[in-house]
Design an enzyme around this catalytic site. Sequence first.
Site, PDB file in Angstrom:
ATOM      1  N   HIS A  27      11.057 -39.556  53.755  1.00 57.03           N
ATOM      2  CA  HIS A  27      12.018 -40.734  53.997  1.00 57.03           C
ATOM      3  C   HIS A  27      11.597 -41.386  55.269  1.00 57.03           C
ATOM      4  O   HIS A  27      11.307 -40.663  56.345  1.00 57.03           O
ATOM      5  CB  HIS A  27      13.149 -39.829  53.931  1.00 57.03           C
ATOM      6  CG  HIS A  27      14.540 -40.678  53.825  1.00 57.03           C
ATOM      7  ND1 HIS A  27      14.950 -41.338  55.079  1.00 57.03           N
ATOM      8  CD2 HIS A  27      15.567 -40.976  52.819  1.00 57.03           C
ATOM      9  CE1 HIS A  27      16.193 -41.932  54.915  1.00 57.03           C
ATOM     10  NE2 HIS A  27      16.513 -41.828  53.543  1.00 57.03           N
ATOM     11  N   ASP A  48      11.964 -31.214  56.862  1.00 54.30           N
ATOM     12  CA  ASP A  48      13.333 -32.204  56.621  1.00 54.30           C
ATOM     13  C   ASP A  48      13.733 -31.680  55.423  1.00 54.30           C
ATOM     14  O   ASP A  48      13.404 -31.690  54.293  1.00 54.30           O
ATOM     15  CB  ASP A  48      12.879 -33.614  56.273  1.00 54.30           C
ATOM     16  CG  ASP A  48      14.121 -34.594  55.800  1.00 54.30           C
ATOM     17  OD1 ASP A  48      14.857 -33.994  55.685  1.00 54.30           O
ATOM     18  OD2 ASP A  48      13.572 -35.757  55.805  1.00 54.30           O
ATOM     19  N   GLN A  95      17.023 -32.935  51.248  1.00 56.51           N
ATOM     20  CA  GLN A  95      17.256 -33.055  49.713  1.00 56.51           C
ATOM     21  C   GLN A  95      17.166 -31.511  49.319  1.00 56.51           C
ATOM     22  O   GLN A  95      17.158 -31.220  48.098  1.00 56.51           O
ATOM     23  CB  GLN A  95      16.090 -33.497  49.139  1.00 56.51           C
ATOM     24  CG  GLN A  95      16.296 -35.354  49.413  1.00 56.51           C
ATOM     25  CD  GLN A  95      17.366 -35.773  48.759  1.00 56.51           C
ATOM     26  OE1 GLN A  95      18.216 -34.979  47.959  1.00 56.51           O
ATOM     27  NE2 GLN A  95      17.863 -36.905  49.256  1.00 56.51           N
ATOM     28  N   LYS A 123      24.914 -34.278  51.921  1.00 57.82           N
ATOM     29  CA  LYS A 123      24.277 -34.142  50.627  1.00 57.82           C
ATOM     30  C   LYS A 123      24.356 -32.798  50.091  1.00 57.82           C
ATOM     31  O   LYS A 123      23.653 -32.458  49.143  1.00 57.82           O
ATOM     32  CB  LYS A 123      22.715 -34.334  50.893  1.00 57.82           C
ATOM     33  CG  LYS A 123      22.401 -35.820  51.197  1.00 57.82           C
ATOM     34  CD  LYS A 123      20.855 -35.829  51.521  1.00 57.82           C
ATOM     35  CE  LYS A 123      20.723 -37.343  52.268  1.00 57.82           C
ATOM     36  NZ  LYS A 123      20.816 -38.473  51.513  1.00 57.82           N
ATOM     37  N   CYS A 179      14.551 -45.698  50.739  1.00 52.93           N
ATOM     38  CA  CYS A 179      14.144 -45.481  52.131  1.00 52.93           C
ATOM     39  C   CYS A 179      12.835 -44.795  52.279  1.00 52.93           C
ATOM     40  O   CYS A 179      12.629 -43.873  53.246  1.00 52.93           O
ATOM     41  CB  CYS A 179      15.200 -44.875  52.937  1.00 52.93           C
ATOM     42  SG  CYS A 179      16.505 -45.821  53.037  1.00 52.93           S
TER      43      CYS A 179
HETATM   44  N1  7TS Z   1      15.393 -37.190  54.557  1.00 45.80           N
HETATM   45  C1  7TS Z   1      15.434 -37.096  53.270  1.00 45.80           C
HETATM   46  C2  7TS Z   1      14.458 -36.582  52.525  1.00 45.80           C
HETATM   47  C3  7TS Z   1      16.449 -37.967  52.687  1.00 45.80           C
HETATM   48  O1  7TS Z   1      16.649 -38.009  51.229  1.00 45.80           O
HETATM   49  C4  7TS Z   1      17.555 -38.690  53.349  1.00 45.80           C
HETATM   50  C5  7TS Z   1      18.658 -39.511  52.787  1.00 45.80           C
HETATM   51  C6  7TS Z   1      17.314 -38.767  55.015  1.00 45.80           C
HETATM   52  C7  7TS Z   1      16.418 -37.710  55.516  1.00 45.80           C
HETATM   53  C8  7TS Z   1      18.507 -39.117  55.857  1.00 45.80           C
HETATM   54  O2  7TS Z   1      19.537 -38.543  55.791  1.00 45.80           O
HETATM   55  P1  7TS Z   1      20.823 -39.055  56.260  1.00 45.80           P
HETATM   56  O3  7TS Z   1      22.085 -38.137  56.011  1.00 45.80           O
HETATM   57  O4  7TS Z   1      20.763 -38.930  57.963  1.00 45.80           O
HETATM   58  O5  7TS Z   1      21.106 -40.515  55.960  1.00 45.80           O
HETATM   59  N2  7TS Z   1      18.344 -40.058  51.724  1.00 45.80           N
HETATM   60  C9  7TS Z   1      18.921 -40.857  51.152  1.00 45.80           C
HETATM   61  C10 7TS Z   1      18.624 -41.259  49.857  1.00 45.80           C
HETATM   62  O6  7TS Z   1      17.690 -40.771  49.004  1.00 45.80           O
HETATM   63  N3  7TS Z   1      19.670 -42.250  49.279  1.00 45.80           N
HETATM   64  O7  7TS Z   1      20.313 -42.313  50.150  1.00 45.80           O
HETATM   65  C11 7TS Z   1      20.127 -41.562  51.224  1.00 45.80           C
END
Ligand code: 7TS
Length: 410
Positions: free
Chosen positions: A127, A204, A207, A230, A368
């Site tokens: 991501h 990371d 997910q 999430k 992303c």
């Molecule tokens: N890493 C992964 C694997 C992610 O899926 C996401 C967010 C992030 C980092 C960043 O997380 P955040 O909470 O700091 O934004 N993924 C997604 C997505 O798949 N659609 O919207 C956000």
Amino acid sequence: MTKFTAGEMLELRAQFPALHQNVYGKPLVYLDNAATTQKPQSVIDRIVAYYSHENTNIHRGVHYLSQQATEAYENARKTVADFINAAVAHEIIFTRGTTESVNLLAGSLKQFLLQEGDSVLISGMEHHSNLVPWQQICLQNKTKLLVAELTNKGEIDLEQFKQLLSQKPKLVAITHISNALGTINPVKEMIRLAHDFGIPVLVDGAQSVAHTTVDVQDLDCDFFVFSGHKMFAPMGIGVLYAKTEWLEKMPPWQFGGEMVDQVSFEETTFNQLPFKFEAGTPYVAGVLGLEAAIKFIRQYDMKSLEAYENGIVRQALEMLQTIPGMRFIGEPIHRAGVISFVVDGTHPSDIGTLVDKMSVAVRTGHHCAQPVMTRFDVPGTVRASFAFYNTEEEVEKLVKAVEKAVSMLR
Ligand code: 7TS
């Protein structure tokens, strides 16, 4: 492992108010869980209770409410530590989310770990949050960014990964589960391989925490990051887990109140762990909401939830592949709750827009993860992402909606 009955799943689902609403006059089918999950009533109630009765700043007051809130906040840290099996609570640093956790780490490590001529190894399925911070730090420090390539199935090419390790990067940063492909990476094995070269590893877990049990000691990762939103908790709260030995070496990333010990105009000494990394007033309600989300998950057997969710995903894959022109982007052997696809002769965003009007919420675009789209030569994908509260009936509605959208577009 106890298997969930349909009745038990409906009971679980009943606890999520946002899932029980109509959009465009029909029941919402929410399949955008990789972007954010919905929240159970217990999490919502916890936040309301905090602001109704407990609200005050923490760590600074002698008065009753402040002591209570401080205790609740620090207890929540223990709950989070326990949830991912961190060895001690001070290894849990509260942040705003995965993105901030990675930035904290990058901002701190660049000061002592990454010098000119060094390298950082990431994978081709990161991501942007676990890519851009490393890329920018590498540019600033004249450090090289190495990228482990993906196979046509959307898995990390482990042979090439091993070759890259022999270049002795200073850090490996890899995702546990890809938000764009659904791939579950063999992180435990990858960490072992990296450690054989003495290289620390960041995982990371954005997910993974809502889909599988995470044990940071068993994985032996040096760093693990995730977002509360999430995993059924509020938006704006996240975690950086780091082994104590690293936290002790790492300089603070942000400066301000709470992270200090003694301050004069000439110099400042910093607070002990974990406070050294938590400058300013924290998001107390978010931390308590995260604790409530963990308590919610823990009412159930995670293995059973995982098995149920995998069943739903399998059903969706089997049904979707009957649609003519269907092409899955990412066909990993080990997949978690994400299905990304394109359909020949249609544009992903057109499918997304049409199924939305049929009350089915999916995501379209690059998720992303633009380099993933480049790798598979697609402008974007349609992504259906699942949580353990989704039902077989919702999968059927998804497939019908996609079928209908495709027939309208051709
Ligand atoms: N890493 C992964 C694997 C992610 O899926 C996401 C967010 C992030 C980092 C960043 O997380 P955040 O909470 O700091 O934004 N993924 C997604 C997505 O798949 N659609 O919207 C956000």
